[in-house]
Design an enzyme around this catalytic site. Structure first.
Site, PDB file in Angstrom:
ATOM      1  N   GLU A 115       0.849  -1.200   0.000  1.00 39.52           N
ATOM      2  CA  GLU A 115       0.000   0.000   0.000  1.00 39.52           C
ATOM      3  C   GLU A 115       0.877   1.240   0.000  1.00 39.52           C
ATOM      4  OE1 GLU A 115      -2.320  -0.209   3.574  1.00 39.52           O
ATOM      5  OE2 GLU A 115      -3.006  -2.237   3.077  1.00 39.52           O
ATOM      6  N   ASP A 157       1.541  10.396   3.887  1.00 37.54           N
ATOM      7  CA  ASP A 157       2.286  11.256   4.791  1.00 37.54           C
ATOM      8  C   ASP A 157       1.327  12.247   5.452  1.00 37.54           C
ATOM      9  OD1 ASP A 157       4.400  12.217   6.131  1.00 37.54           O
ATOM     10  OD2 ASP A 157       5.320  13.265   4.441  1.00 37.54           O
ATOM     11  N   ARG A 208      -3.561   9.431  17.170  1.00 34.46           N
ATOM     12  CA  ARG A 208      -2.742   8.395  17.758  1.00 34.46           C
ATOM     13  C   ARG A 208      -2.248   8.759  19.165  1.00 34.46           C
ATOM     14  NH1 ARG A 208       1.892   5.150  15.288  1.00 34.46           N
ATOM     15  NH2 ARG A 208       2.446   7.100  14.293  1.00 34.46           N
ATOM     16  N   GLU A 241      -5.293   7.514   7.613  1.00 32.80           N
ATOM     17  CA  GLU A 241      -4.438   8.692   7.645  1.00 32.80           C
ATOM     18  C   GLU A 241      -5.215   9.908   7.158  1.00 32.80           C
ATOM     19  OE1 GLU A 241      -1.524   7.608   8.685  1.00 32.80           O
ATOM     20  OE2 GLU A 241      -0.039   9.156   8.242  1.00 32.80           O
ATOM     21  N   TYR A 249      -6.873   2.314   6.092  1.00 28.95           N
ATOM     22  CA  TYR A 249      -6.009   1.217   5.665  1.00 28.95           C
ATOM     23  C   TYR A 249      -5.868   0.064   6.663  1.00 28.95           C
ATOM     24  CZ  TYR A 249      -2.874   4.418   8.181  1.00 28.95           C
ATOM     25  OH  TYR A 249      -2.323   5.265   9.098  1.00 28.95           O
ATOM     26  N   LYS A 261       2.345  -5.471   4.016  1.00 24.17           N
ATOM     27  CA  LYS A 261       1.634  -6.175   5.100  1.00 24.17           C
ATOM     28  C   LYS A 261       1.392  -7.628   4.711  1.00 24.17           C
ATOM     29  CE  LYS A 261      -0.917  -1.952   6.233  1.00 24.17           C
ATOM     30  NZ  LYS A 261      -2.181  -1.238   6.151  1.00 24.17           N
ATOM     31  N   LYS A 286      10.710   3.291   3.300  1.00 19.83           N
ATOM     32  CA  LYS A 286      10.689   4.747   3.134  1.00 19.83           C
ATOM     33  C   LYS A 286      11.474   5.123   1.886  1.00 19.83           C
ATOM     34  CE  LYS A 286      10.290   7.252   6.839  1.00 19.83           C
ATOM     35  NZ  LYS A 286       9.356   8.267   7.309  1.00 19.83           N
ATOM     36  N   CYS A 319      17.892  46.302   8.425  1.00 16.16           N
ATOM     37  CA  CYS A 319      17.210  45.956   7.179  1.00 16.16           C
ATOM     38  C   CYS A 319      18.139  46.261   6.004  1.00 16.16           C
ATOM     39  CB  CYS A 319      15.922  46.762   7.048  1.00 16.16           C
ATOM     40  SG  CYS A 319      15.106  46.492   5.477  1.00 16.16           S
ATOM     41  N   CYS A 349      16.482  49.326   3.943  1.00 20.08           N
ATOM     42  CA  CYS A 349      16.264  50.684   4.442  1.00 20.08           C
ATOM     43  C   CYS A 349      17.121  51.008   5.660  1.00 20.08           C
ATOM     44  CB  CYS A 349      14.780  50.908   4.748  1.00 20.08           C
ATOM     45  SG  CYS A 349      14.207  49.981   6.177  1.00 20.08           S
ATOM     46  N   CYS A 367      11.560  43.938   9.879  1.00 22.45           N
ATOM     47  CA  CYS A 367      11.921  45.335   9.698  1.00 22.45           C
ATOM     48  C   CYS A 367      10.683  46.132  10.088  1.00 22.45           C
ATOM     49  CB  CYS A 367      12.291  45.614   8.246  1.00 22.45           C
ATOM     50  SG  CYS A 367      12.324  47.382   7.905  1.00 22.45           S
TER      51      CYS A 367
HETATM   52  S1  IVH Z   1      -0.698   0.392   8.798  1.00 24.37           S
HETATM   53  C1  IVH Z   1      -0.323  -1.594  13.018  1.00 24.37           C
HETATM   54  N1  IVH Z   1      -0.822   1.459   6.418  1.00 24.37           N
HETATM   55  O1  IVH Z   1       2.570   5.228   8.935  1.00 24.37           O
HETATM   56  C2  IVH Z   1      -0.046  -0.923  11.724  1.00 24.37           C
HETATM   57  N2  IVH Z   1       0.091   2.777   8.179  1.00 24.37           N
HETATM   58  O2  IVH Z   1       5.018   4.535  10.932  1.00 24.37           O
HETATM   59  C3  IVH Z   1      -0.940   0.159  11.427  1.00 24.37           C
HETATM   60  N3  IVH Z   1       0.704   5.058   7.494  1.00 24.37           N
HETATM   61  O3  IVH Z   1       1.275   4.905  12.156  1.00 24.37           O
HETATM   62  C4  IVH Z   1      -0.458   1.072  10.378  1.00 24.37           C
HETATM   63  N4  IVH Z   1       0.093   4.858   5.396  1.00 24.37           N
HETATM   64  O4  IVH Z   1       0.233   6.679  10.538  1.00 24.37           O
HETATM   65  C5  IVH Z   1      -0.457   1.634   7.700  1.00 24.37           C
HETATM   66  N5  IVH Z   1      -1.054   2.267   4.254  1.00 24.37           N
HETATM   67  C6  IVH Z   1      -0.692   2.458   5.526  1.00 24.37           C
HETATM   68  C7  IVH Z   1      -0.151   3.685   5.985  1.00 24.37           C
HETATM   69  C8  IVH Z   1       0.246   3.793   7.327  1.00 24.37           C
HETATM   70  C9  IVH Z   1       0.599   5.674   6.303  1.00 24.37           C
HETATM   71  C10 IVH Z   1       1.269   5.689   8.701  1.00 24.37           C
HETATM   72  C11 IVH Z   1       0.499   5.425   9.961  1.00 24.37           C
HETATM   73  C12 IVH Z   1       1.442   4.654  10.814  1.00 24.37           C
HETATM   74  C13 IVH Z   1       2.778   5.097  10.305  1.00 24.37           C
HETATM   75  C14 IVH Z   1       3.803   4.032  10.592  1.00 24.37           C
END
Ligand code: IVH
Length: 685
Positions: free
Chosen positions: A113, A117, A136, A172, A224, A287, A311, A405, A408, A423
């Site tokens: 997935e 951000d 959270r 998110e 998600y 996942k 990342k 400045c 001026c 300024c």
């Molecule tokens: S799953 C137990 N899926 O990334 C796992 N998290 O550092 C639940 N995030 O805390 C999270 N996209 O805020 C999941 N497709 C995605 C996500 C996602 C962004 C964020 C989320 C999480 C953080 C993990």
């Protein structure tokens, strides 16, 4: 309508509007026009006002229902909100896969997935109604931000289909880039510090006290993860598909991957493709699909063992910091800007990067002559992330932030708690004056489009305008023949501007026409710090004219809805200055609108008895503005064309069906320009 009939109609409208919301915000496939939607919403609002006992908690009118929150209650999560462990390389993904296989004893399927951000949210639904939204926080307990989350259109207040009686879903909340840029422009216009990135903007928005304000920021959300079992569901993928069938917004971009090669392909595709998404993602989440396997893998203290985040690497290059410039904004805020030796980064040449303020310079400890690392992450603007100390030239000195400045010479000030230096010479510091003039003529202010940045600069450089009132003293003779060569930019050719007959005449005409700009926009145009468009409208509606506003006390100002102490203080300070009062007097003498136009009076009955159908996209106004104008001038808006329609007001992209119908019925089709003439000159065609 009887009480019973009202209840039936309210229910029907709620259901219908919910369906349209779902199509618009979740499926992105709207099936009625915005206008028809608004009409139905208005009908619902009117009925609910008459029969408040029938207001349903899931009514689309209840999105912005709550009162401003002083504090968000802390709520304990039923299931802890964990985060994911991060990885940055193919090696780490391979190790993750090896660990998974070792525990479960065989190969398995993964769901890949996008990693959004934004900020994580947990939603609870009971009997299909959204009952709670919690951030959270520390993972164990978070803030109850339900009222604010309800304003997000893509989060349904009521579900559809065969949802379970109670469940939680996580996702998110994010701010699309276009909205982030709009918001930052608006903030800069009123002298507020811009947000550093869409994530901060989303987080800041969700923590605002007034849901009405949150509703103005166009937040979005993707869901998600469901943190518990659902009957009959054995995979994560199916759980999300099921949630989608209940009307929840689940991304179409998730994919099942059966091996490392497929995972890497997904990663690489999105690393390239992410720039085309309307929002930022900072990686990919992988996942384990089977829910039994997830249980078997279980959790560490902080993370699930069945998922990992990959990342994206921000692209980073090294280059030389050659010098630092200090720019002065309209409000006097000083922004240090690094001049870099030009370098290629993520497809564009970078030669400048903002250093934001003195604190950031000190934190980075950048020095002139340093080799710095420049990065472009999800964000569009490159930034200096650190210094390569190995390459620091001997004798390089810490940057001494300027104390005067550069334009001026006025000593700079820095207020307690503020990051920026200012300024304080707001009335004679050249870039501040030019900035104020540019703001004054801008589209949402006095809309003098025959003037622009270059022309303002010229008028200023020739000593013809030093403040906004001077514009109204300009004559054709004063400006005809003025010339200027704008210094050559490295890429653009040098620009030669000269005021010939037509240019000069247009400028004078544009300034003259701006005398008709309505009072609220005049308040906005004069550039009181923190007074944006919305605040200007509130002030105009309350005080009715400029004299009342100038004399208003702090107490009276803060009594106006949505005006807080910061704005009130700023208004008071603005009018305390004799220079500002003089400018207002001069504008008044020139005929600039200093009071609210009387609505529905004879002056605004120019369009009385006329009905309009508005269609398409317009150049100077949004569709809503056009409709407001029609009503303000006594006309009527209608949804569809009939023989009774007086005019079809057509913008770009008007549908061919509408055009055909208008032509068939002999209804005149007019342009935005013709409409503008109608409401200014009364020569109705
Ligand atoms: S799953 C137990 N899926 O990334 C796992 N998290 O550092 C639940 N995030 O805390 C999270 N996209 O805020 C999941 N497709 C995605 C996500 C996602 C962004 C964020 C989320 C999480 C953080 C993990």
């Amino acid at each position: 309508m009887t009480r019973e009939e009202a209840k039936i109609r309210i229910d029907a409208l709620c259901e219908e509007l919910q369906e349209h919301n779902y199509r618009y915000y979740v499926l992105a496939q709207p099936s009625i026009s915005d206008y028809d939607f608004d009409q139905k919403l208005k009908e619902l609002e009117a009925l609910e006002a008459q029969y408040p006992e029938f207001i349903r908690p899931d009514s689309p009118t209840q999105r912005v229902g709550g009162e401003p929150a002083k504090e968000f209650p802390t709520v304990r999560h039923k299931y802890p909100m964990l985060s994911l462990s991060n990885s940055y390389s193919l090696e780490e993904i391979k190790e993750f896969d090896a660990r998974v296989r070792k525990t479960i004893g065989h190969e398995t399927e993964y769901v890949c997935e996008l990693k959004y951000d934004g900020l994580a949210i947990s939603l609870s639904y009971e009997k299909g109604i959204l009952t709670q939204a919690v951030t959270r926080g520390d993972g164990v307990q978070g803030d109850d931000v339900t009222q604010n989350v309800k304003t997000i259109r893509s989060i349904p207040l009521k579900l559809r289909g065969d949802y379970p009686p109670e469940f939680e879903i996580r996702g998110e909340i994010l701010m699309p880039r276009a909205e982030f840029e709009r918001l930052n422009r608006e903030r800069e216009e009123i002298g507020d510090a811009p947000f550093a990135n869409p994530r901060n903007a989303a987080a800041g928005s969700l923590k605002m006290q007034d849901p009405k304000e949150v509703a103005k920021r166009k937040l979005d959300a993707f869901l998600y993860y469901i943190p518990h079992d659902l009957s009959g569901i054995t995979t994560h993928y199916d759980a999300l598909k099921k949630a989608k069938s209940w009307g929840l917004k689940i991304s179409d971009n998730m994919a099942i991957c059966r091996n490392i090669a497929q995972i890497m392909e997904y990663i690489n595709d999105w690393d390239k493709g992410r720039q085309h998404l309307p929002y930022d993602i900072d990686g990919i989440v992988i996942k384990v699909n089977g829910l039994e396997m997830q249980k078997q893998l279980s959790y560490t203290a902080k993370n699930p063992r069945w998922a990992i985040a990959y990342k994206f690497k921000a692209e980073r290059v090294e280059t030389l910091l050659e010098s630092i410039d200090y720019q002065i904004g309209r409000t006097g805020a000083i922004t240090p800007v690094a001049n870099l030796k030009p370098v290629l980064l993520a497809g564009t040449t970078v030669k400048r990067a903002s250093l934001h303020n003195a604190d950031i310079i000190a934190q980075l400890d950048v020095r002139i002559g340093d080799t710095v690392y420049v990065e472009k992450g999800g964000e569009i603007i490159p930034k200096i992330v650190s210094v390569n100390l190995d390459k620091r030239p001997a004798g390089a000195q810490p940057v001494k932030f300027i104390d005067r400045c550069p334009e001026c010479g006025t000593p700079l000030v820095r207020q307690e708690g503020e990051a920026a230096h200012y300024c304080p010479n707001e009335d004679t510091c050249p870039p501040q004056i030019k900035g104020k003039l540019e703001h004054f003529i801008s589209r949402k202010a006095m809309n003098i489009d025959s003037l622009g940045e270059g022309k303002i600069e010229m008028l200023y450089d020739h000593g013809l305008v030093k403040n906004v009132a001077d514009l109204y003293d300009l004559t054709y003779e004063m400006i005809f023949g003025l010339e200027k060569v704008i210094p050559a930019d490295e890429e653009k050719k040098e620009k030669h501007i000269s005021f010939r007959e037509k240019t000069a005449a247009n400028i004078i005409k544009g300034i003259k026409q701006s005398e008709k700009v309505p009072f609220p926009r005049v308040i906005y145009a004069i550039g009181i710090r923190y007074v944006g468009e919305t605040v200007a409208k509130k002030l105009a509606a309350h005080f009715k004219n400029m004299d009342n506003l100038m004399e208003a006390s702090f107490e009276e100002l803060v009594s106006v809805e949505e005006i807080g102490e910061k704005i009130a203080g700023s208004v008071i300070r603005f009018f305390q200055k004799p220079e500002h009062r003089e400018i207002i007097e001069r504008l008044k003498a020139r005929g600039v609108q200093m009071q609210l136009a009387e609505t529905k009076s004879s002056a605004s009955a120019l369009l009385s008895g006329k009905s309009f159908v508005v269609s398409g996209v317009f150049e100077h106004h949004s569709r809503n503005e056009i409709k407001e104008l029609i009503e303000r001038f006594g006309g009527k808006n209608t949804g569809s064309i009939s023989s009774k329609t007086s005019y079809v007001l057509a913008g770009a992209n008007m549908g061919p069906a509408k055009k055909e119908k208008a032509e068939k019925l002999g209804v005149p089709i007019i342009s935005e320009k013709e409409f503008e003439k109608m409401i200014t000159k009364s020569d109705i065609p």
